[in-house]
Motif scaffolding. Structure first.
Motif, mmCIF file in Angstrom:
data_model
loop_
_atom_site.group_PDB
_atom_site.id
_atom_site.type_symbol
_atom_site.label_atom_id
_atom_site.label_comp_id
_atom_site.label_asym_id
_atom_site.label_seq_id
_atom_site.Cartn_x
_atom_site.Cartn_y
_atom_site.Cartn_z
ATOM 1 N N ASP A 158 0.840 -1.198 0.000
ATOM 2 C CA ASP A 158 0.000 0.000 0.000
ATOM 3 C C ASP A 158 0.876 1.249 0.000
ATOM 4 O OD1 ASP A 158 1.009 0.063 2.541
ATOM 5 O OD2 ASP A 158 -0.921 0.154 3.557
ATOM 6 N N THR A 159 0.255 2.358 -0.313
ATOM 7 C CA THR A 159 0.982 3.626 -0.369
ATOM 8 C C THR A 159 0.002 4.772 -0.209
ATOM 9 O OG1 THR A 159 2.510 4.974 -1.675
ATOM 10 C CG2 THR A 159 0.752 3.894 -2.868
ATOM 11 N N ASN A 160 0.503 5.914 0.243
ATOM 12 C CA ASN A 160 -0.330 7.112 0.317
ATOM 13 C C ASN A 160 -0.559 7.656 -1.093
ATOM 14 O OD1 ASN A 160 -0.477 7.065 3.119
ATOM 15 N ND2 ASN A 160 1.394 8.279 3.355
ATOM 16 N N ALA A 161 -1.701 8.256 -1.280
ATOM 17 C CA ALA A 161 -2.048 8.802 -2.593
ATOM 18 C C ALA A 161 -2.889 10.055 -2.416
ATOM 19 C CB ALA A 161 -2.811 7.765 -3.411
ATOM 20 N N SER A 162 -2.883 10.896 -3.431
ATOM 21 C CA SER A 162 -3.735 12.090 -3.409
ATOM 22 C C SER A 162 -4.272 12.356 -4.803
ATOM 23 C CB SER A 162 -2.967 13.310 -2.895
ATOM 24 O OG SER A 162 -1.920 13.662 -3.778
ATOM 25 N N ILE A 163 -5.472 12.884 -4.835
ATOM 26 C CA ILE A 163 -6.127 13.254 -6.088
ATOM 27 C C ILE A 163 -6.518 14.724 -5.977
ATOM 28 C CG2 ILE A 163 -8.145 12.873 -7.555
ATOM 29 C CD1 ILE A 163 -8.128 9.956 -6.597
ATOM 30 N N VAL A 164 -6.141 15.520 -6.976
ATOM 31 C CA VAL A 164 -6.371 16.969 -6.934
ATOM 32 C C VAL A 164 -7.166 17.401 -8.164
ATOM 33 C CG1 VAL A 164 -5.286 19.246 -6.848
ATOM 34 C CG2 VAL A 164 -4.190 17.302 -5.689
ATOM 35 N N ALA A 165 -8.188 18.220 -7.926
ATOM 36 C CA ALA A 165 -8.982 18.767 -9.029
ATOM 37 C C ALA A 165 -9.451 20.171 -8.667
ATOM 38 C CB ALA A 165 -10.176 17.864 -9.331
ATOM 39 N N VAL A 166 -9.709 20.973 -9.683
ATOM 40 C CA VAL A 166 -10.177 22.343 -9.493
ATOM 41 C C VAL A 166 -11.578 22.478 -10.082
ATOM 42 C CG1 VAL A 166 -9.759 24.785 -10.030
ATOM 43 C CG2 VAL A 166 -7.828 23.257 -9.560
ATOM 44 N N PHE A 167 -12.460 23.119 -9.336
ATOM 45 C CA PHE A 167 -13.835 23.343 -9.776
ATOM 46 C C PHE A 167 -14.164 24.826 -9.680
ATOM 47 C CE2 PHE A 167 -13.609 19.099 -7.974
ATOM 48 C CZ PHE A 167 -14.250 18.310 -8.924
ATOM 49 N N ALA A 168 -15.120 25.257 -10.493
ATOM 50 C CA ALA A 168 -15.543 26.662 -10.443
ATOM 51 C C ALA A 168 -17.038 26.754 -10.730
ATOM 52 C CB ALA A 168 -14.768 27.498 -11.466
ATOM 53 N N PRO A 169 -17.756 27.626 -9.999
ATOM 54 C CA PRO A 169 -19.173 27.845 -10.300
ATOM 55 C C PRO A 169 -19.323 28.681 -11.565
ATOM 56 C CG PRO A 169 -18.469 29.318 -8.552
ATOM 57 C CD PRO A 169 -17.289 28.445 -8.867
ATOM 58 N N VAL A 170 -20.294 28.353 -12.381
ATOM 59 C CA VAL A 170 -20.561 29.110 -13.603
ATOM 60 C C VAL A 170 -22.065 29.334 -13.732
ATOM 61 C CG1 VAL A 170 -18.523 28.297 -14.856
ATOM 62 C CG2 VAL A 170 -20.642 27.000 -14.990
ATOM 63 N N VAL A 171 -22.421 30.381 -14.463
ATOM 64 C CA VAL A 171 -23.823 30.696 -14.728
ATOM 65 C C VAL A 171 -24.157 30.278 -16.152
ATOM 66 C CG1 VAL A 171 -25.492 32.565 -14.996
ATOM 67 C CG2 VAL A 171 -23.875 32.608 -13.089
ATOM 68 N N GLU A 172 -25.242 29.520 -16.296
ATOM 69 C CA GLU A 172 -25.689 29.085 -17.619
ATOM 70 C C GLU A 172 -27.021 29.747 -17.958
ATOM 71 O OE1 GLU A 172 -25.886 24.873 -17.929
ATOM 72 O OE2 GLU A 172 -23.713 24.596 -17.997
ATOM 73 N N ASN A 173 -27.058 30.427 -19.097
ATOM 74 C CA ASN A 173 -28.280 31.039 -19.622
ATOM 75 C C ASN A 173 -28.933 32.032 -18.661
ATOM 76 O OD1 ASN A 173 -28.050 29.345 -21.930
ATOM 77 N ND2 ASN A 173 -29.028 27.683 -20.792
ATOM 78 N N GLY A 174 -28.148 32.559 -17.731
ATOM 79 C CA GLY A 174 -28.691 33.537 -16.809
ATOM 80 C C GLY A 174 -29.659 32.965 -15.787
ATOM 81 N N LEU A 239 -29.271 35.658 -13.381
ATOM 82 C CA LEU A 239 -27.928 35.518 -12.818
ATOM 83 C C LEU A 239 -26.887 36.031 -13.805
ATOM 84 C CD1 LEU A 239 -28.248 31.923 -11.304
ATOM 85 C CD2 LEU A 239 -28.571 34.117 -10.150
ATOM 86 N N LYS A 240 -25.877 36.726 -13.290
ATOM 87 C CA LYS A 240 -24.844 37.304 -14.158
ATOM 88 C C LYS A 240 -23.452 36.737 -13.913
ATOM 89 C CE LYS A 240 -25.543 41.706 -13.227
ATOM 90 N NZ LYS A 240 -25.523 43.182 -13.360
ATOM 91 N N ASP A 241 -23.141 36.422 -12.671
ATOM 92 C CA ASP A 241 -21.769 35.986 -12.375
ATOM 93 C C ASP A 241 -21.758 35.179 -11.083
ATOM 94 O OD1 ASP A 241 -18.894 35.998 -12.806
ATOM 95 O OD2 ASP A 241 -18.778 37.336 -11.078
ATOM 96 N N ALA A 242 -20.817 34.238 -11.009
ATOM 97 C CA ALA A 242 -20.649 33.441 -9.792
ATOM 98 C C ALA A 242 -19.175 33.127 -9.619
ATOM 99 C CB ALA A 242 -21.460 32.152 -9.870
ATOM 100 N N LYS A 243 -18.713 33.180 -8.395
ATOM 101 C CA LYS A 243 -17.298 32.890 -8.130
ATOM 102 C C LYS A 243 -17.105 32.557 -6.656
ATOM 103 C CE LYS A 243 -16.494 37.884 -7.802
ATOM 104 N NZ LYS A 243 -15.822 39.039 -8.426
ATOM 105 N N ILE A 244 -15.980 31.917 -6.369
ATOM 106 C CA ILE A 244 -15.580 31.639 -5.002
ATOM 107 C C ILE A 244 -14.676 32.775 -4.529
ATOM 108 C CG2 ILE A 244 -14.363 30.049 -3.473
ATOM 109 C CD1 ILE A 244 -16.958 28.918 -4.548
#
Length: 280
Positions: A158-174, A239-244
């Motif tokens: 066995d071994t240590n492991a990591s998984i990394v991903a980036v997500f962002a909120p978006v506005v669709e069709n307002g 809706l016009k914009d969304a962000k963290i």
């Protein structure tokens, strides 16, 4: 040397100037408060993959210059409870396993931080594989002897492991707030054999897909709308914009949009929200 009369005149002028400046600042603060109103939102609970997450925040409503048919709004939702329960949400993906003579996956924790307009999540854990040596051995059942397969030895890697991903909120069709993955998935595993295990089972893709789909579903929920002030609850939102963003105590979700006021209802809505109705 200044005379007493000049000193008195100077002091009187300074007092008048100071009072005038204070009055201007006071009137300015009244005007500013008349242009915007803040409303507390929540707390309300949202189910994310079977985990109850509490959200709360502030809705800032602002007047739009020369208009009585719409209001600009910025909703800031505190993500503190979501961040505290991120590991529970990830574990609900069902990727963890502990098979005898098979694969083993355990999630130890998560780390979330802001990345651009979104967030970066790092899932830490341990992956392994137990290889067993099996052979048939005699086993007595009353007067009968049977040969049964039993484990006589095993080796676990066995071994240590990591998984990394980036997500962002978006506005669709307002109208719809969604969560999208930005870029690829980084997998960090030191053991090549176990790297192939992750690849064969697509564990990284399943894990990231779970995060994306469950949070996306929560964003599309209507709990936030139910928490709006009564004066705004029935209005259409564009809706016009969304962000963290960085919030007061943790990360926060910042959503901007406009409320559309039906024709002829401007004065009523403005009055209910607490805005002056002179221009309507």
């Amino acid at each position: 040397m200044l005379s007493i009369a000049i000193l008195r005149k100077t002091a009187r002028f300074s007092l008048v100037r100071s009072s005038a400046a204070s009055a201007i600042l006071f009137m300015g603060s009244i005007a500013a408060s008349a242009q915007s109103r803040d409303f507390p939102i929540g707390p309300f609970n949202q189910d994310i993959s079977g985990v109850a997450v509490s959200f709360s925040g502030t809705l800032s409503v602002r007047l739009m210059e020369g208009q009585c048919n719409s209001l600009n709004a910025v909703l800031v939702i505190d993500l503190q409870d979501f961040l505290a329960k991120a590991t529970q949400i990830v574990r609900a993906s069902g990727v963890e396993k502990n098979e005898e003579c098979g694969d083993r996956v355990a999630i130890s924790g998560t780390h979330v931080e802001r990345s651009g307009n979104g967030f970066r999540i790092k899932v830490d854990g341990n992956v392994g594989r137990q290889q067993c040596v099996k052979t048939k051995v005699p086993e007595v059942h009353g007067l009968e002897v049977k040969m049964v397969m039993k484990i006589v030895g095993s080796t676990t890697v066995d071994t240590n492991a990591s998984i990394v991903a980036v997500f962002a909120p978006v506005v669709e069709n307002g109208k719809t707030l969604r969560l999208n993955r930005v870029g690829g998935i980084d997998v960090n595993v030191s053991n090549d054999a176990l790297r192939s295990l992750l690849s064969a089972t697509e564990l990284d893709k399943r894990l990231v897909s779970h995060i994306e789909s469950t949070v996306d579903k929560a964003l599309a929920g209507d709990k936030a709308r139910l928490a709006l002030p009564d004066a705004l609850n029935g209005l259409e939102i564009h809706l016009k914009d969304a962000k963290i963003v960085d919030g007061a105590s943790s990360l926060a979700l910042n959503v901007e949009g406009d409320f559309a006021i039906p024709f002829g209802k401007g004065k009523l809505v403005y009055s209910l929200v607490g805005f002056p109705t002179d221009g309507c």
